[in-house]
Design a protein around this motif. Structure first.
Motif, PDB file in Angstrom:
ATOM      1  N   LYS A   4      -6.334   3.247   7.370  1.00 41.14           N
ATOM      2  CA  LYS A   4      -7.250   2.266   7.944  1.00 41.14           C
ATOM      3  C   LYS A   4      -8.246   1.715   6.932  1.00 41.14           C
ATOM      4  O   LYS A   4      -8.402   0.492   6.814  1.00 41.14           O
ATOM      5  CB  LYS A   4      -7.985   2.855   9.137  1.00 41.14           C
ATOM      6  N   PRO A   5      -8.948   2.575   6.156  1.00 44.69           N
ATOM      7  CA  PRO A   5      -9.941   2.006   5.242  1.00 44.69           C
ATOM      8  C   PRO A   5      -9.344   1.093   4.172  1.00 44.69           C
ATOM      9  O   PRO A   5      -9.922   0.051   3.846  1.00 44.69           O
ATOM     10  CB  PRO A   5     -10.602   3.245   4.610  1.00 44.69           C
ATOM     11  N   VAL A   6      -8.173   1.464   3.628  1.00 43.79           N
ATOM     12  CA  VAL A   6      -7.611   0.648   2.551  1.00 43.79           C
ATOM     13  C   VAL A   6      -7.005  -0.647   3.098  1.00 43.79           C
ATOM     14  O   VAL A   6      -7.147  -1.714   2.493  1.00 43.79           O
ATOM     15  CB  VAL A   6      -6.564   1.448   1.750  1.00 43.79           C
ATOM     16  N   LEU A   7      -6.340  -0.570   4.250  1.00 45.01           N
ATOM     17  CA  LEU A   7      -5.814  -1.797   4.850  1.00 45.01           C
ATOM     18  C   LEU A   7      -6.947  -2.759   5.217  1.00 45.01           C
ATOM     19  O   LEU A   7      -6.810  -3.975   5.083  1.00 45.01           O
ATOM     20  CB  LEU A   7      -4.977  -1.472   6.088  1.00 45.01           C
ATOM     21  N   SER A   8      -8.061  -2.209   5.667  1.00 45.60           N
ATOM     22  CA  SER A   8      -9.227  -3.048   5.954  1.00 45.60           C
ATOM     23  C   SER A   8      -9.768  -3.667   4.678  1.00 45.60           C
ATOM     24  O   SER A   8     -10.121  -4.855   4.638  1.00 45.60           O
ATOM     25  CB  SER A   8     -10.322  -2.218   6.631  1.00 45.60           C
ATOM     26  N   LEU A   9      -9.825  -2.857   3.605  1.00 41.95           N
ATOM     27  CA  LEU A   9     -10.310  -3.344   2.314  1.00 41.95           C
ATOM     28  C   LEU A   9      -9.421  -4.462   1.770  1.00 41.95           C
ATOM     29  O   LEU A   9      -9.896  -5.375   1.083  1.00 41.95           O
ATOM     30  CB  LEU A   9     -10.360  -2.186   1.317  1.00 41.95           C
ATOM     31  N   MET A  10      -8.124  -4.399   2.101  1.00 39.46           N
ATOM     32  CA  MET A  10      -7.178  -5.420   1.649  1.00 39.46           C
ATOM     33  C   MET A  10      -7.333  -6.729   2.424  1.00 39.46           C
ATOM     34  O   MET A  10      -6.660  -7.710   2.111  1.00 39.46           O
ATOM     35  CB  MET A  10      -5.743  -4.914   1.811  1.00 39.46           C
ATOM     36  N   GLY A  11      -8.180  -6.726   3.439  1.00 44.07           N
ATOM     37  CA  GLY A  11      -8.393  -7.945   4.206  1.00 44.07           C
ATOM     38  C   GLY A  11      -7.322  -8.201   5.248  1.00 44.07           C
ATOM     39  O   GLY A  11      -7.091  -9.350   5.636  1.00 44.07           O
ATOM     40  N   THR A  12      -6.670  -7.143   5.717  1.00 43.34           N
ATOM     41  CA  THR A  12      -5.663  -7.302   6.759  1.00 43.34           C
ATOM     42  C   THR A  12      -6.326  -7.886   8.005  1.00 43.34           C
ATOM     43  O   THR A  12      -7.334  -7.358   8.483  1.00 43.34           O
ATOM     44  CB  THR A  12      -5.026  -5.937   7.105  1.00 43.34           C
ATOM     45  N   PRO A  13      -5.798  -8.963   8.567  1.00 42.95           N
ATOM     46  CA  PRO A  13      -6.441  -9.610   9.715  1.00 42.95           C
ATOM     47  C   PRO A  13      -6.600  -8.661  10.905  1.00 42.95           C
ATOM     48  O   PRO A  13      -5.784  -7.753  11.107  1.00 42.95           O
ATOM     49  CB  PRO A  13      -5.476 -10.759  10.054  1.00 42.95           C
ATOM     50  N   ASP A  14      -7.641  -8.883  11.696  1.00 40.87           N
ATOM     51  CA  ASP A  14      -7.937  -8.019  12.838  1.00 40.87           C
ATOM     52  C   ASP A  14      -6.802  -7.971  13.847  1.00 40.87           C
ATOM     53  O   ASP A  14      -6.562  -6.940  14.476  1.00 40.87           O
ATOM     54  CB  ASP A  14      -9.224  -8.493  13.535  1.00 40.87           C
ATOM     55  N   ASP A  15      -6.072  -9.083  13.991  1.00 41.76           N
ATOM     56  CA  ASP A  15      -4.992  -9.099  14.970  1.00 41.76           C
ATOM     57  C   ASP A  15      -3.748  -8.356  14.490  1.00 41.76           C
ATOM     58  O   ASP A  15      -2.771  -8.214  15.226  1.00 41.76           O
ATOM     59  CB  ASP A  15      -4.625 -10.542  15.354  1.00 41.76           C
ATOM     60  N   VAL A  16      -3.793  -7.853  13.255  1.00 40.87           N
ATOM     61  CA  VAL A  16      -2.671  -7.128  12.664  1.00 40.87           C
ATOM     62  C   VAL A  16      -3.040  -5.676  12.357  1.00 40.87           C
ATOM     63  O   VAL A  16      -2.191  -4.786  12.372  1.00 40.87           O
ATOM     64  CB  VAL A  16      -2.213  -7.847  11.367  1.00 40.87           C
TER      65      VAL A  16
ATOM     66  N   LEU B 297       0.825  -1.206   0.000  1.00 43.28           N
ATOM     67  CA  LEU B 297       0.000   0.000   0.000  1.00 43.28           C
ATOM     68  C   LEU B 297       0.859   1.255   0.000  1.00 43.28           C
ATOM     69  O   LEU B 297       0.554   2.226  -0.705  1.00 43.28           O
ATOM     70  CB  LEU B 297      -0.934  -0.009   1.219  1.00 43.28           C
ATOM     71  N   ILE B 298       1.941   1.269   0.776  1.00 43.99           N
ATOM     72  CA  ILE B 298       2.842   2.425   0.781  1.00 43.99           C
ATOM     73  C   ILE B 298       3.420   2.641  -0.609  1.00 43.99           C
ATOM     74  O   ILE B 298       3.433   3.766  -1.129  1.00 43.99           O
ATOM     75  CB  ILE B 298       3.972   2.222   1.812  1.00 43.99           C
ATOM     76  N   ASN B 299       3.879   1.570  -1.241  1.00 42.64           N
ATOM     77  CA  ASN B 299       4.416   1.687  -2.597  1.00 42.64           C
ATOM     78  C   ASN B 299       3.365   2.183  -3.573  1.00 42.64           C
ATOM     79  O   ASN B 299       3.660   2.986  -4.473  1.00 42.64           O
ATOM     80  CB  ASN B 299       4.960   0.340  -3.063  1.00 42.64           C
ATOM     81  N   LEU B 300       2.142   1.728  -3.409  1.00 42.84           N
ATOM     82  CA  LEU B 300       1.052   2.167  -4.267  1.00 42.84           C
ATOM     83  C   LEU B 300       0.865   3.678  -4.192  1.00 42.84           C
ATOM     84  O   LEU B 300       0.742   4.363  -5.210  1.00 42.84           O
ATOM     85  CB  LEU B 300      -0.244   1.461  -3.862  1.00 42.84           C
ATOM     86  N   LEU B 301       0.900   4.219  -2.972  1.00 45.83           N
ATOM     87  CA  LEU B 301       0.608   5.640  -2.779  1.00 45.83           C
ATOM     88  C   LEU B 301       1.759   6.549  -3.196  1.00 45.83           C
ATOM     89  O   LEU B 301       1.528   7.677  -3.635  1.00 45.83           O
ATOM     90  CB  LEU B 301       0.239   5.890  -1.314  1.00 45.83           C
ATOM     91  N   VAL B 302       3.004   6.092  -3.069  1.00 48.69           N
ATOM     92  CA  VAL B 302       4.133   6.982  -3.367  1.00 48.69           C
ATOM     93  C   VAL B 302       4.636   6.859  -4.799  1.00 48.69           C
ATOM     94  O   VAL B 302       5.379   7.722  -5.263  1.00 48.69           O
ATOM     95  CB  VAL B 302       5.313   6.735  -2.397  1.00 48.69           C
ATOM     96  N   ASN B 303       4.233   5.816  -5.528  1.00 52.47           N
ATOM     97  CA  ASN B 303       4.845   5.558  -6.830  1.00 52.47           C
ATOM     98  C   ASN B 303       4.536   6.604  -7.892  1.00 52.47           C
ATOM     99  O   ASN B 303       5.311   6.759  -8.828  1.00 52.47           O
ATOM    100  CB  ASN B 303       4.459   4.164  -7.340  1.00 52.47           C
ATOM    101  N   LEU B 304       3.437   7.313  -7.766  1.00 57.21           N
ATOM    102  CA  LEU B 304       3.152   8.361  -8.743  1.00 57.21           C
ATOM    103  C   LEU B 304       4.245   9.420  -8.706  1.00 57.21           C
ATOM    104  O   LEU B 304       4.774   9.832  -9.748  1.00 57.21           O
ATOM    105  CB  LEU B 304       1.786   8.993  -8.465  1.00 57.21           C
ATOM    106  N   PHE B 305       4.629   9.854  -7.506  1.00 64.04           N
ATOM    107  CA  PHE B 305       5.660  10.880  -7.381  1.00 64.04           C
ATOM    108  C   PHE B 305       7.048  10.328  -7.681  1.00 64.04           C
ATOM    109  O   PHE B 305       7.901  11.037  -8.218  1.00 64.04           O
ATOM    110  CB  PHE B 305       5.615  11.502  -5.986  1.00 64.04           C
ATOM    111  N   ILE B 306       7.288   9.065  -7.352  1.00 67.48           N
ATOM    112  CA  ILE B 306       8.563   8.457  -7.710  1.00 67.48           C
ATOM    113  C   ILE B 306       8.698   8.406  -9.233  1.00 67.48           C
ATOM    114  O   ILE B 306       9.786   8.604  -9.788  1.00 67.48           O
ATOM    115  CB  ILE B 306       8.685   7.041  -7.110  1.00 67.48           C
ATOM    116  N   GLY B 307       7.593   8.155  -9.922  1.00 74.45           N
ATOM    117  CA  GLY B 307       7.607   8.190 -11.382  1.00 74.45           C
ATOM    118  C   GLY B 307       7.954   9.565 -11.917  1.00 74.45           C
ATOM    119  O   GLY B 307       8.703   9.701 -12.888  1.00 74.45           O
TER     120      GLY B 307
END
Length: 462
Positions: free
Chosen positions: A119-131, A61-71
């Motif tokens: 929080k919303p995107v990590l939840s959407l990715m199915g990140t387990p509740d304990d993580v 997710l971090i790579n997803l968000l920063v890659n536009l500017f890295i490009g």
């Protein structure tokens, strides 16, 4: 007069200069990757598998968000290399100041984006509740350091454009040592867990940004930075975006597919996530090495296009392909052979190690294919073709992986079926890139044996 840190890419033998440029770049990438590796190792060893999975689950997710500017920083690199090769001092000055302005503005924007979407995107990715709670905390703190992260990467892109890969290595060495020290201090002494490693990373990013800015301010070269003159030059911004946005958009969509892969891994449970995290981090070192050759092909091709040395472009591509193939085969297979020991650095859990080694046996051993794919893309961007490699990569790699996840992986829900999508997609994309390169270089300056034709367009004309 060439300064000691600069490399003349436009005359003389290429292989030695390519190695002199790429070796410090490889070490710089390794050190930058160690920021995250140190986070993962410290939390895995001193906090536990849930913290390890939390840090690992944020990487896609971090790579997803920063890659536009890295490009966009790729666009800055190409522009600066072109102007340096053509000795265009005024254009170089404007490009440097526009690049730093873009980095600072982009970094501030990313603070708010990262905090809001964590929080919303990590939840959407199915990140387990304990993580989930640990992952959200890590990501929000990490994004506070985005302005420093962006400034360092854009500043380093300018230095690479003139052949200077040594000083970014020195800066990252200092920042890396600081990062490891604060990781251990915050986690072991203050028991801060994922928050501690995130804060340590932010501190180290700030140090590397300050050092690269200081370097640009104090140079007497044509790429000197004057802080009072940092603002946007519209024509340079437009040219930078024209080259960089397709590369950035490709990175974004690539990481959308990686987010889907991470979501698929998440469906296998927290142990699989931890094993995947460790293996993915090991592969990151291989990718960093092969990606450095991509950046080498980009900078060398761009400078030679600026100097109108078209005959050298094909030689640059061939020598970079040779180097990246050797690197990929040696490092990729070496990582698999030493898989148990390497994954064991991140976790002593036998199940985690087993999952990690299983991934290395499929993805790591085929990394030469990824390097070949990237070098072709770098050469095409260097000659001014940025949209075509984006389209090819999105079709051959991203779209293929998405289709694979929703068909093959859904039918056969195993790690092997998930991971085999990587080498298959690299073969498809590298093959298409090779064909497209031959077509585009012919359009730019004629067939390989026809001699140079002064038809290459400037970045503003493309």
């Amino acid at each position: 007069m060439k300064r000691s840190y600069e490399i003349d890419m436009c005359s003389g033998p290429l292989l030695g200069k390519i190695l002199r440029f790429s070796v410090p770049l490889i070490f710089s990438g390794v050190l930058q990757l160690m920021f995250n590796a140190a986070d993962i190792i410290v939390v895995g060893r001193f906090t536990g598998r849930h913290a390890l999975a939390a840090v690992g689950s944020t990487s896609a997710l971090i790579n997803l968000l920063v890659n536009l500017f890295i490009g966009i920083s790729v666009g800055a690199n190409v522009m600066a290399a072109r102007y340096y090769g053509s000795k265009s001092e005024k254009e170089m000055h404007q490009t440097v100041h526009t690049a730093i302005f873009t980095a600072a503005l982009g970094g501030v924007i990313m603070i708010f984006v990262g905090i809001a979407l964590a929080k919303p995107v990590l939840s959407l990715m199915g990140t387990p509740d304990d993580v989930l709670s640990h992952a959200v905390l890590y990501m929000r703190i990490y994004f506070v350091g985005m302005p420093a992260f962006m400034i360092y990467n854009f500043g380093a892109a300018i230095l690479r454009a003139v052949g200077d890969t040594k000083r970014p290595l020195y800066f990252l060495t200092i920042a890396g040592i600081v990062n490891v020290f604060f990781n251990l201090f915050f986690v072991i002494v203050f028991k801060m867990g994922v928050a501690g490693v995130a804060i340590a990373t932010v501190i180290s990013q700030c140090i590397s940004a300050v050092l690269v800015v200081r370097c640009l301010v104090r140079t007497d070269g044509m790429y000197r930075l004057e802080l009072k003159q940092v603002h946007m030059h519209r024509d340079k911004m437009a040219a930078m975006l024209k080259i960089g946005l397709p590369a950035g958009f490709q990175g974004v969509v690539f990481n959308i597919s990686n987010v889907l892969v991470q979501s698929s891994v998440n469906s296998l449970g927290s142990v699989a996530i931890a094993g995947n995290t460790a293996a993915n981090n090991i592969e990151g070192f291989i990718y960093t090495a092969t990606n450095s050759i991509y950046q080498t092909s980009l900078s060398f091709t761009s400078q030679n296009m600026g100097a109108r040395q078209y005959k050298r472009v094909d030689r640059i591509l061939l020598e970079c392909l040779m180097i990246v193939t050797v690197l990929g085969v040696v490092l990729g297979n070496g990582a698999y052979i030493l898989g148990h020991q390497l994954v064991g650095i991140y976790s002593s859990d036998a199940e985690v190690i087993a999952y990690g080694v299983a991934r290395l046996g499929i993805v790591s051993v085929s990394y030469a294919l990824c390097g070949i794919m990237d070098v072709f893309a770098g050469s095409m961007r260097g000659i001014g073709c940025s949209v075509l490699p984006m389209v090819v990569s999105l079709t051959g790699a991203c779209l293929f992986r998405v289709i694979w996840i929703f068909t093959a992986f859904r039918a056969i829900h195993t790690p092997f079926i998930l991971y085999i999508s990587y080498p298959i997609s690299w073969i498809l994309t590298a093959s298409m890139h090779a064909v497209c390169y031959m077509v585009m270089r012919k359009q730019k300056f004629g067939p390989p044996k026809a001699g140079p034709r002064p038809r290459a367009q400037t970045a503003e004309q493309q």
